[in-house]
Design an enzyme around this catalytic site. Structure first.
Site, PDB file in Angstrom:
ATOM      1  CB  SER A  41       5.758 -49.173  18.761  1.00 56.57           C
ATOM      2  OG  SER A  41       7.133 -50.139  18.070  1.00 56.57           O
ATOM      3  CB  THR A  42       9.054 -50.835  23.414  1.00 60.27           C
ATOM      4  OG1 THR A  42       9.544 -51.416  24.076  1.00 60.27           O
ATOM      5  CG2 THR A  42       7.239 -50.547  24.609  1.00 60.27           C
ATOM      6  CD  GLN A  43       7.984 -53.945  19.086  1.00 63.13           C
ATOM      7  OE1 GLN A  43       9.484 -53.558  19.091  1.00 63.13           O
ATOM      8  NE2 GLN A  43       7.262 -53.146  19.022  1.00 63.13           N
ATOM      9  CD  GLU A  84       8.624 -53.355  15.384  1.00 64.95           C
ATOM     10  OE1 GLU A  84       9.598 -53.434  15.579  1.00 64.95           O
ATOM     11  OE2 GLU A  84       7.550 -53.015  14.903  1.00 64.95           O
TER      12      GLU A  84
END
Length: 434
Positions: free
Chosen positions: A210-212, A178
Site C-alpha cells: 500500500s501507499t499513504q 498508518e
C-alpha cells in the site's frame, strides 16, 4: 510427509530466515482515534532515578518484513510530549504474509524478535512495558482466515511473554492510521508538533502492498473537495489536528508490479509467464510477493522503454488515486520506505544522508534506466518499472509538479521514520505509561 518431518522442515526454514535477518542499533491498535484505550498500567516499585523513564515495544509487520522497535522515553513534562531517548531496531525478512500456509513460523519470528526487547528493557520494567503488534498491507491483502491464523500465533507468543499485553494488542492496522502515525513520527522528530500547525510537513509512504499520503491542509479548497473519509480529526497532548490522509491498498510498489503484469488474482501460476515492457527484453525470472511466486519476462517482440512502461503503469493508477487541490502549489513533504530505497538504488541520493530530490530527477533517471539498460538493471531488473511507477504515482496520481522537491529520508535524528514511533507516542498518553 510425517508431522515430525514437517515441523523439522519448518524450523529449518525459520532458522535460515533468522540467519539472514538484518539488525541495527540505535504497534497501534487498528486505532479509531476517537476511542479510549485501556487503563493505567500495572503499578510497580521502581528506582527513584527512573521515575521519568518508560519503554514501549512496537512490532511493525509489513508486507516485506517484520520489524521490532523498542523505544526509551523520558517524560519531563507530565502533560507534554515525551522525549525520545533511544530506539532499538531489528528486522527480519520476509513478511509474515509469506507464512500464510505455515503460520507456526510467524510465532517463531516474533519470539526471536522479542529477545531484542528483553535485552533492552530492564527486567523491573517488563510488566509495565506495553507490547503491541500491528500488521499492515501484507496481512490486509490475505484472505481473512489466513490472516487470523497468523495473528493467533502472534497472540500466543505475546501471552507467554513477560511484558504488559493490552487488550487488542495484536491486530491489523487500517491504512488511515498508518498514515496519521507516520505523520506524527516525522513531525515529532523534526520538532514541528505543538508549534504553528502551518509549519508541519506532509508525508508520503510507499510500502510493498500500500501507499499513504498525509498532510495538514493549508487550503480550504483542499478540505472542501476531499472525499469525506479522507479528512480525519484527532486529539493528542492537548492539541487537535485535522489531516488529509488516505491509504491506497494494492498500490504499494510490489502490488503495483503484479497489477502491471496482469498477475493479480491469476491462477495456475506455475504454467504462466507474465510479460511487461518495463522489464529488459531478454529477461526471464521469478518475482515473489505475498507467499506466491510468478514467472515473468520482458516483451521480446514488442516495444519497451520508458514511454511504453509509463502507459502500463498509468493503467494501474487510473481512476484510483485522488489529487488533493493544494499539491499543485509548493508543499513540503518527507518521503520514505521504497521512495527512499529506490532513490538510493538509482544513485539519486546517498544512503546514509538521504537528500532532496525533485520529481523530475526521478523521471530523468527512470528514462535513463528504461531506455538504456545498464548494470543497475542487471542488479534489479524491476528498477525501470519501480522508478516509472514512482513518477506516475507522484505526478499523474497525486498531482505533484515535476519541480516539487521531496525530502527523502530513512531516519531523522538517527530514528526510523516509520509509523511505529507515532504509535508509541500516541499510546504513551492513552495508557498513561509515564
Amino acid at each position: 510427509m510425517s508431522a515430525l518431518l514437517r515441523v523439522s522442515l519448518l524450523l529449518a526454514v525459520w532458522m535460515l530466515l533468522a540467519a539472514v535477518s538484518s539488525s541495527q542499533r540505535n504497534a497501534l491498535n487498528a486505532v479509531d482515534f476517537s476511542e479510549s484505550f485501556g487503563n493505567t498500567l500495572p503499578s510497580l516499585s521502581r528506582p527513584a532515578n527512573a521515575s521519568q523513564i518508560f519503554y514501549s515495544i512496537m512490532f511493525d509487520a509489513g508486507s516485506t518484513g517484520t520489524r521490532i522497535h523498542v523505544y526509551t522515553f523520558i517524560q519531563k513534562d507530565p502533560d507534554g510530549l515525551p522525549v525520545l531517548d533511544n530506539e532499538m531496531f531489528h528486522s527480519m525478512k520476509p513478511g509474515l504474509s509469506a507464512f500464510a500456509d505455515i503460520p507456526e513460523i510467524a510465532g517463531h519470528t516474533v519470539r526471536q524478535l522479542l529477545r531484542v526487547a528483553k535485552k533492552t528493557v530492564p527486567p523491573v520494567e517488563w510488566k509495565r512495558t506495553p507490547v503491541l503488534f500491528r500488521a499492515t498491507a501484507g496481512l490486509r491483502l490475505l484472505p481473512p482466515a489466513k490472516a487470523h491464523a497468523l495473528l493467533e500465533e502472534v497472540q500466543d507468543v505475546f501471552d507467554e511473554s513477560p511484558f504488559y499485553v493490552p487488550v487488542d494488542s495484536v491486530s491489523i492496522m487500517n491504512g488511515t492510521n498508518e498514515g496519521i502515525l507516520a505523520w506524527v513520527t516525522v513531525n515529532f522528530l523534526t520538532g514541528r508538533l505543538h508549534r504553528n500547525p502551518q509549519r508541519t510537513v506532509g508525508i508520503l509512504d510507499l510500502g510493498g502492498g500500500s501507499t499513504q499520503i498525509t498532510f495538514l491542509p493549508k487550503s480550504r479548497k483542499t478540505v472542501e473537495s476531499a472525499p469525506a473519509d479522507f479528512m480525519v480529526r484527532f486529539h493528542m497532548f492537548s492539541s487537535s489536528y485535522e489531516l488529509y490522509t488516505h491509504s491506497y491498498l494494492g498500490n504499494g510498489i510490489k502490488a503495483a508490479r503484479l497489477s502491471a503484469l496482469g498477475a493479480l488474482g491469476s491462477e495456475g501460476l506455475e504454467k504462466k509467464v507474465f510479460q511487461s515492457s518495463c522489464l529488459p527484453k531478454r529477461y526471464t525470472g521469478e518475482f515473489s510477493f505475498g507467499g506466491f511466486s510468478y514467472h515473468v519476462s520482458g516483451v521480446t517482440d514488442g516495444v519497451s522503454g520508458f514511454r511504453a512502461c509509463s502507459q502500463e503503469l498509468l493503467k494501474v493508477l487510473k481512476g484510483i488515486i485522488k489529487q488533493p487541490h493544494e499539491l499543485k502549489d509548493s508543499s513540503t513533504f518527507y518521503a520514505f520506505s521504497y521512495y527512499f530505497d529506490h532513490a538510493v538504488e538509482a544513485g539519486l541520493i546517498d544512503e546514509r544522508r538521504g537528500g532532496a530530490v525533485k520529481i523530475r530527477d526521478f523521471k530523468k533517471r527512470a528514462k535513463e534506466v528504461c531506455n538504456r539498460p545498464s548494470e543497475r538493471t542487471q542488479l534489479n531488473p524491476f528498477l525501470c518499472m519501480d522508478l516509472t511507477y514512482i513518477v506516475c504515482l507522484l505526478k499523474d496520481g497525486f498531482g505533484f509538479k515535476e519541480s516539487t522537491v521531496l525530502q527523502l529520508t530513512k531516519k531523522v535524528r538517527n530514528v526510523e521514520t516509520s509509523w511505529a514511533l507515532g504509535a508509541a507516542i500516541y499510546h504513551s498518553q492513552k495508557f498513561r505509561i509515564h
